[in-house]
Design an enzyme around this catalytic site. Structure first.
Site, PDB file in Angstrom:
ATOM      1  N   CYS A 117       0.725  -1.103   0.049  1.00 29.75           N
ATOM      2  CA  CYS A 117      -0.077   0.103  -0.110  1.00 29.75           C
ATOM      3  C   CYS A 117       0.843   1.438   0.056  1.00 29.75           C
ATOM      4  O   CYS A 117       0.375   2.500  -0.226  1.00 29.75           O
ATOM      5  CB  CYS A 117      -1.150  -0.045   1.255  1.00 29.75           C
ATOM      6  SG  CYS A 117      -1.982  -1.341   1.000  1.00 29.75           S
ATOM      7  N   HIS A 252      -3.333   7.523   2.296  1.00 26.78           N
ATOM      8  CA  HIS A 252      -3.654   6.270   1.688  1.00 26.78           C
ATOM      9  C   HIS A 252      -5.045   5.952   2.257  1.00 26.78           C
ATOM     10  O   HIS A 252      -5.184   6.166   3.497  1.00 26.78           O
ATOM     11  CB  HIS A 252      -2.849   5.447   2.128  1.00 26.78           C
ATOM     12  CG  HIS A 252      -3.146   3.771   1.937  1.00 26.78           C
ATOM     13  ND1 HIS A 252      -3.751   3.429   0.918  1.00 26.78           N
ATOM     14  CD2 HIS A 252      -3.049   2.846   2.835  1.00 26.78           C
ATOM     15  CE1 HIS A 252      -4.012   1.855   0.600  1.00 26.78           C
ATOM     16  NE2 HIS A 252      -3.755   1.678   1.972  1.00 26.78           N
ATOM     17  N   ASN A 282     -10.163   0.218   0.355  1.00 24.96           N
ATOM     18  CA  ASN A 282      -8.426   0.212   0.089  1.00 24.96           C
ATOM     19  C   ASN A 282      -7.977  -0.258  -1.151  1.00 24.96           C
ATOM     20  O   ASN A 282      -8.019  -1.614  -1.448  1.00 24.96           O
ATOM     21  CB  ASN A 282      -8.105  -0.400   1.238  1.00 24.96           C
ATOM     22  CG  ASN A 282      -6.556  -0.561   1.480  1.00 24.96           C
ATOM     23  OD1 ASN A 282      -5.992   0.119   0.450  1.00 24.96           O
ATOM     24  ND2 ASN A 282      -5.906  -0.950   2.649  1.00 24.96           N
TER      25      ASN A 282
HETATM   26  N1  COA Z   1     -18.367  -8.267   9.750  1.00 27.13           N
HETATM   27  C1  COA Z   1     -19.090  -8.655  10.935  1.00 27.13           C
HETATM   28  N2  COA Z   1     -18.242  -9.043  12.158  1.00 27.13           N
HETATM   29  C2  COA Z   1     -16.889  -8.950  11.603  1.00 27.13           C
HETATM   30  C3  COA Z   1     -16.407  -8.759  10.472  1.00 27.13           C
HETATM   31  C4  COA Z   1     -17.090  -8.371   9.554  1.00 27.13           C
HETATM   32  N3  COA Z   1     -16.430  -8.134   8.128  1.00 27.13           N
HETATM   33  N4  COA Z   1     -14.927  -9.044  10.656  1.00 27.13           N
HETATM   34  C5  COA Z   1     -14.729  -9.559  11.745  1.00 27.13           C
HETATM   35  N5  COA Z   1     -15.597  -9.344  12.649  1.00 27.13           N
HETATM   36  C6  COA Z   1     -15.829  -9.702  14.032  1.00 27.13           C
HETATM   37  C7  COA Z   1     -14.932 -10.645  14.539  1.00 27.13           C
HETATM   38  O1  COA Z   1     -15.361 -11.850  14.206  1.00 27.13           O
HETATM   39  C8  COA Z   1     -14.852 -10.309  16.018  1.00 27.13           C
HETATM   40  O2  COA Z   1     -15.986 -11.018  16.747  1.00 27.13           O
HETATM   41  P1  COA Z   1     -15.961 -11.690  18.145  1.00 27.13           P
HETATM   42  O3  COA Z   1     -15.847 -10.668  18.980  1.00 27.13           O
HETATM   43  O4  COA Z   1     -17.238 -12.367  18.196  1.00 27.13           O
HETATM   44  O5  COA Z   1     -14.744 -12.757  17.713  1.00 27.13           O
HETATM   45  C9  COA Z   1     -15.396  -8.836  15.849  1.00 27.13           C
HETATM   46  O6  COA Z   1     -15.882  -8.432  14.658  1.00 27.13           O
HETATM   47  C10 COA Z   1     -14.402  -7.977  16.124  1.00 27.13           C
HETATM   48  O7  COA Z   1     -13.148  -8.188  15.491  1.00 27.13           O
HETATM   49  P2  COA Z   1     -11.679  -7.721  15.556  1.00 27.13           P
HETATM   50  O8  COA Z   1     -10.955  -8.077  14.574  1.00 27.13           O
HETATM   51  O9  COA Z   1     -11.275  -7.589  16.717  1.00 27.13           O
HETATM   52  O10 COA Z   1     -12.210  -6.216  15.135  1.00 27.13           O
HETATM   53  P3  COA Z   1     -11.490  -4.861  15.068  1.00 27.13           P
HETATM   54  O11 COA Z   1     -12.373  -3.958  15.732  1.00 27.13           O
HETATM   55  O12 COA Z   1      -9.982  -5.014  15.304  1.00 27.13           O
HETATM   56  O13 COA Z   1     -11.722  -4.381  13.690  1.00 27.13           O
HETATM   57  C11 COA Z   1     -10.445  -4.226  11.352  1.00 27.13           C
HETATM   58  C12 COA Z   1     -11.390  -5.072  12.536  1.00 27.13           C
HETATM   59  C13 COA Z   1      -9.714  -4.985  10.397  1.00 27.13           C
HETATM   60  C14 COA Z   1     -11.560  -3.357  11.048  1.00 27.13           C
HETATM   61  C15 COA Z   1      -9.375  -3.351  12.250  1.00 27.13           C
HETATM   62  O14 COA Z   1      -8.582  -4.027  12.846  1.00 27.13           O
HETATM   63  C16 COA Z   1      -8.629  -2.455  11.158  1.00 27.13           C
HETATM   64  O15 COA Z   1      -9.089  -1.771  10.703  1.00 27.13           O
HETATM   65  N6  COA Z   1      -7.324  -2.780  10.955  1.00 27.13           N
HETATM   66  C17 COA Z   1      -6.435  -1.998  10.214  1.00 27.13           C
HETATM   67  C18 COA Z   1      -6.536  -2.931   8.872  1.00 27.13           C
HETATM   68  C19 COA Z   1      -6.115  -2.152   7.607  1.00 27.13           C
HETATM   69  O16 COA Z   1      -6.229  -0.858   7.459  1.00 27.13           O
HETATM   70  N7  COA Z   1      -5.165  -2.908   7.020  1.00 27.13           N
HETATM   71  C20 COA Z   1      -4.747  -2.321   5.583  1.00 27.13           C
HETATM   72  C21 COA Z   1      -3.294  -1.544   5.764  1.00 27.13           C
HETATM   73  S1  COA Z   1      -2.745  -1.079   4.486  1.00 27.13           S
END
Ligand code: COA
Length: 325
Positions: A117, A252, A282
């Site tokens: 990215c 980004h 993204n």
């Molecule tokens: N829809 C619904 N529920 C979802 C889901 C989706 N698409 N994806 C994950 N969940 C659930 C998980 O299973 C988890 O459930 P549980 O608590 O029952 O186990 C819950 O949501 C929380 O999951 P978690 O992974 O802890 O969520 P989070 O608050 O960390 O958010 C992201 C996840 C990916 C949105 C977040 O971590 C993020 O934005 N990270 C940066 C990613 C990024 O930008 N990457 C690219 C960089 S270039």
């Protein structure tokens, strides 16, 4: 001009988005998710997914044609094509040579750049250095991605975050006054110790060729705001500028919460931050040139504006750039 400097000036920009739009509601018919979850966590409302013919080279060439048209230059004038992608048409030859052939840019050398990215910022930095060294006159820097081809649709934590598209800028060598247009500076970083928090689990040359994107979202999030805030501070300090001097932050487009976090750390009001993640999701290396193209086309970013760019991605790689339009 006594106080003129040689700079890489943005003379053209263009973008390409696949025709097919996939809304969060449509994603929720394919994956166990909901519009509410995706919007609250990421700000994403829809993404574009490429059709079979919309490869990285097809989309990259389309974006590059628009950049050349804006500059009013023929393809033959391009000296180099740098194409940042994690989803190339083939392992080799580089996707950039397919773009070169499609454009008829017969005088350009062409190569791909792999920095996930952060690829556009890395590409901008390489192009800026080549122009400052006097190696080339006009360089196309392209970000082109088809992440829909590497998404694991059984992993709802990652597949809802990404989309496809391409953006391109044409940088041209110009002698300008010190406060004139051009790339002011670029700042690149990498930390390979964090390679395992965001990666693709297959490649040509490896026996297991599944090739899906894998991510520890929480870890990426944890590093993102801190590293990006440091990178933008570094760019400002290098130019003796402050956040008050910045007209637009074009980050980004990974996630609305990361974008807002960096904006808050800088003390930039939200109306000076370009956001397209709601509409594009993204698009990795394509996201900054797509966002910049949109904000220039709709008149928000005008000639003379000071624009701060930042990105972070797999590697980890990250960086920033200051650019006067
Ligand atoms: N829809 C619904 N529920 C979802 C889901 C989706 N698409 N994806 C994950 N969940 C659930 C998980 O299973 C988890 O459930 P549980 O608590 O029952 O186990 C819950 O949501 C929380 O999951 P978690 O992974 O802890 O969520 P989070 O608050 O960390 O958010 C992201 C996840 C990916 C949105 C977040 O971590 C993020 O934005 N990270 C940066 C990613 C990024 O930008 N990457 C690219 C960089 S270039």
């Amino acid at each position: 001009m006594a106080d003129s400097v040689q700079r890489a000036v943005l003379t053209g920009i263009g973008g390409y988005l696949p025709e097919t739009v996939v809304t969060n509601d449509e994603m929720s018919r394919r994956v166990d998710t909901s519009d509410q979850w995706i919007v609250e966590r990421t700000g994403i409302r829809q993404r574009h997914f490429a059709a079979a013919h919309e490869s990285a080279s097809f989309m990259g060439a389309s974006a590059a044609r628009a950049a050349l048209a804006m500059a009013g230059l023929p393809a033959e004038s391009v000296g180099a094509i740098i194409l940042a992608t994690s989803t190339p048409d083939q392992a080799f030859p580089a996707t950039a040579v397919h773009v070169q052939a499609a454009l008829g840019a017969v005088n350009a050398f062409a190569f791909d750049l792999a920095a996930a990215c952060s690829g556009f910022i890395y590409g901008l930095s390489v192009a800026d250095a080549m122009i400052r060294a006097g190696q080339v006159q006009h360089v196309l820097v392209i970000g082109a991605e088809v992440y829909s081809r590497i998404l694991d649709f059984s992993d709802r934590g990652t597949c809802v975050l990404f989309g496809d598209g391409a953006g391109a800028v044409l940088l041209s060598s110009r002698h300008v006054s010190v406060d004139g247009p051009g790339v002011l500076s670029t700042h690149l970083h990498a930390d390979g110790r964090l390679a395992d928090i965001l990666y693709v689990d297959g490649a040509v040359g490896r026996p297991e060729a599944s090739g899906f994107l894998r991510m520890n979202g929480r870890e990426v999030f944890r590093h993102a705001v801190t590293l990006l805030a440091a990178a933008v501070s570094e760019a400002l300090a290098a130019n003796n500028l402050t956040a008050q001097d910045v007209d637009w932050l074009v980050p980004h487009q990974a996630n609305r919460r990361i974008i807002d976090g960096v904006g808050r750390k800088l003390g930039l009001p939200p109306d000076r931050v370009v956001v397209t993640v709601d509409a594009h999701a993204n698009t990795s290396a394509a996201s900054i040139p797509l966002a910049l193209a949109q904000a220039m086309a709709d008149g928000r970013i005008k000639p003379g504006a000071l624009v701060l760019l930042e990105a972070l991605g797999g590697g980890l790689t990250w960086g920033s750039a200051l650019l006067r339009i």
